[in-house]
Write a protein that holds these residues in place. Structure first.
Motif, short mmCIF file in Angstrom:
data_model
loop_
_atom_site.label_atom_id
_atom_site.label_comp_id
_atom_site.label_asym_id
_atom_site.label_seq_id
_atom_site.Cartn_x
_atom_site.Cartn_y
_atom_site.Cartn_z
N HIS A 158 2.21 43.42 5.85
CA HIS A 158 1.37 42.65 6.77
C HIS A 158 1.39 41.14 6.49
CE1 HIS A 158 -1.25 46.15 8.50
NE2 HIS A 158 0.06 46.35 8.61
N THR A 159 2.60 40.63 6.32
CA THR A 159 2.76 39.18 6.20
C THR A 159 4.16 38.84 6.64
OG1 THR A 159 2.39 37.28 4.76
CG2 THR A 159 3.57 39.15 3.80
N PHE A 160 4.57 37.61 6.42
CA PHE A 160 5.90 37.15 6.77
C PHE A 160 6.44 36.28 5.64
CE2 PHE A 160 3.54 37.50 10.83
CZ PHE A 160 4.32 38.47 11.45
N LYS A 161 7.74 36.26 5.49
CA LYS A 161 8.33 35.29 4.58
C LYS A 161 7.99 33.89 5.09
CE LYS A 161 12.50 36.80 5.20
NZ LYS A 161 13.99 36.80 5.12
N PRO A 162 7.73 32.93 4.20
CA PRO A 162 7.94 32.98 2.75
C PRO A 162 6.71 33.33 1.91
CG PRO A 162 7.57 30.72 3.42
CD PRO A 162 7.49 31.55 4.67
N ALA A 163 5.82 34.17 2.41
CA ALA A 163 4.68 34.59 1.60
C ALA A 163 5.19 35.35 0.36
CB ALA A 163 3.76 35.49 2.41
N PRO A 164 4.62 35.12 -0.80
CA PRO A 164 5.09 35.80 -2.02
C PRO A 164 5.13 37.32 -1.90
CG PRO A 164 3.62 34.01 -2.60
CD PRO A 164 3.57 34.12 -1.10
N ALA A 165 4.19 37.90 -1.18
CA ALA A 165 4.14 39.36 -1.06
C ALA A 165 5.41 39.93 -0.44
CB ALA A 165 2.93 39.79 -0.24
N ALA A 166 6.08 39.16 0.41
CA ALA A 166 7.29 39.65 1.06
C ALA A 166 8.41 39.87 0.05
CB ALA A 166 7.74 38.65 2.13
N TYR A 167 8.53 38.99 -0.92
CA TYR A 167 9.60 39.10 -1.92
C TYR A 167 9.23 40.14 -2.98
CZ TYR A 167 10.78 34.85 0.52
OH TYR A 167 11.07 33.96 1.51
N ARG A 168 7.95 40.18 -3.35
CA ARG A 168 7.52 41.22 -4.30
C ARG A 168 7.72 42.60 -3.71
NH1 ARG A 168 3.05 37.59 -5.20
NH2 ARG A 168 1.73 38.91 -3.88
N TYR A 169 7.50 42.72 -2.40
CA TYR A 169 7.70 44.01 -1.72
C TYR A 169 9.15 44.46 -1.87
CZ TYR A 169 8.53 47.12 2.28
OH TYR A 169 8.93 48.16 3.09
N ALA A 170 10.10 43.57 -1.64
CA ALA A 170 11.50 43.94 -1.77
C ALA A 170 11.84 44.34 -3.20
CB ALA A 170 12.38 42.78 -1.32
N ILE A 171 11.34 43.56 -4.15
CA ILE A 171 11.60 43.86 -5.56
C ILE A 171 11.05 45.24 -5.94
CG2 ILE A 171 11.02 43.19 -7.93
CD1 ILE A 171 11.02 40.25 -6.88
N ASP A 172 9.81 45.50 -5.56
CA ASP A 172 9.16 46.75 -5.95
C ASP A 172 9.73 47.95 -5.20
OD1 ASP A 172 7.58 45.22 -7.59
OD2 ASP A 172 5.84 45.22 -6.26
N GLU A 173 9.94 47.78 -3.91
CA GLU A 173 10.39 48.91 -3.09
C GLU A 173 11.80 49.37 -3.47
OE1 GLU A 173 9.21 51.62 0.02
OE2 GLU A 173 8.15 50.16 -1.24
N LEU A 174 12.64 48.44 -3.86
CA LEU A 174 14.03 48.78 -4.19
C LEU A 174 14.30 48.78 -5.69
CD1 LEU A 174 15.87 46.70 -1.42
CD2 LEU A 174 15.19 49.11 -1.38
N ALA A 175 13.24 48.60 -6.49
CA ALA A 175 13.37 48.58 -7.95
C ALA A 175 14.46 47.61 -8.39
CB ALA A 175 13.65 49.99 -8.49
N LEU A 176 14.40 46.40 -7.85
CA LEU A 176 15.42 45.40 -8.12
C LEU A 176 15.13 44.64 -9.41
CD1 LEU A 176 15.71 43.81 -4.55
CD2 LEU A 176 17.29 45.47 -5.60
N ASP A 177 16.20 44.26 -10.07
CA ASP A 177 16.13 43.23 -11.11
C ASP A 177 16.54 41.94 -10.41
OD1 ASP A 177 16.53 41.38 -13.10
OD2 ASP A 177 17.76 42.68 -14.36
N PRO A 178 15.60 41.04 -10.13
CA PRO A 178 15.95 39.84 -9.36
C PRO A 178 17.05 39.01 -9.99
CG PRO A 178 13.57 40.07 -9.51
CD PRO A 178 14.16 41.08 -10.44
N THR A 179 17.14 39.02 -11.33
CA THR A 179 18.16 38.21 -11.98
C THR A 179 19.56 38.77 -11.76
OG1 THR A 179 18.05 39.40 -14.10
CG2 THR A 179 16.50 37.57 -13.77
N ARG A 180 19.64 40.02 -11.28
CA ARG A 180 20.93 40.65 -10.98
C ARG A 180 21.06 40.92 -9.47
NH1 ARG A 180 23.56 42.55 -15.67
NH2 ARG A 180 24.87 43.86 -14.34
#
Length: 234
Positions: A158-180
């Motif tokens: 329930h937001t839009f980029k560039p809100a921080p929650a949008a990027y955290r959502y991608a990281i958490d949902e896909l179990a990403l290591d952002p540095t990789r």
């Protein structure tokens, strides 16, 4: 903390912005604005397109700032179209609103996108993360042969980029290591926000899009399109 030097071999996943980066939005906006202007009895199609885009940005910014309730992207697109038409003395009706709501399905991919995304998926996770609604993303992929493992819509949080929650959502949902993970976009503002969450960043220059500021620093700059990025990561 400063990141280590960029190493293509240490990239396990790519996250793509969609609208503007994988698909060209400008022709669809211009064509839709012309149809809207004609239906509303207006002659200023170009001005309508500009006012429409500005009204949409204002509405999305208000959601991000918490001063307006979240609504699906298509709803904000339609509301912005109605406001732009009214500001020029026209009147929006149900047909024009329906046309505006379907805009996100009308974009066409840049020429190299189908081939490049298919090639990248052979060795890495490929995802799309967009402010567009999920059904629009599915149809864009189907129409344009975009090859990704998953598409995420910020509507889920329930937001839009560039809100921080949008990027955290991608990281958490896909179990990403952002540095990789390489975040790829034609919008410097998107890449700046992604970098604040630890993503490696790749800027792709698209015609008519915002250019980086002199102070911007990205791990990769792909010119004139994504083919250079595919070569780097091959």
């Amino acid at each position: 903390m400063e990141q280590s030097p960029f190493d293509p071999h240490r990239i396990d996943a790519l996250v793509f912005d969609v609208i503007g980066t994988l698909v060209d939005e400008e022709p669809a906006w211009q064509a839709a604005a012309a149809r809207l202007a004609s239906a509303a009895g207006l002659s200023q199609a170009a001005e309508l397109a500009d006012r429409w885009a500005a009204a949409l940005n204002d509405r999305m910014d208000a959601v991000i700032a918490g001063t307006a309730a979240w609504q699906p992207h298509r709803r904000l697109v339609a509301e912005a179209a109605s406001a732009a038409i009214s500001s020029l003395g026209g009147t929006a009706n149900a047909a024009t609103i329906a046309l505006a709501e379907g805009l996100d399905r009308e974009y066409r991919a840049w020429p190299e996108v189908a081939e490049v995304t298919a090639a990248l998926r052979r060795s890495r996770l490929v995802a799309g993360v967009s402010n567009g609604d999920l059904d629009a993303l599915a149809r864009l992929a189907n129409t344009n042969a975009i090859s990704w493992d998953v598409a995420l819509s910020t509507s889920a949080v329930h937001t839009f980029k560039p809100a921080p929650a949008a990027y955290r959502y991608a990281i958490d949902e896909l179990a990403l290591d952002p540095t990789r993970t390489l975040f790829v976009a034609a919008h410097p503002w998107d890449l700046r926000a992604a970098a604040r969450h630890g993503f490696r960043t790749a800027y792709v220059a698209r015609p008519g899009a915002e250019r980086p500021a002199p102070t911007d620093r990205f791990d990769v700059e792909a010119h004139p399109d994504l083919t250079a990025l595919a070569t780097l990561l091959a």
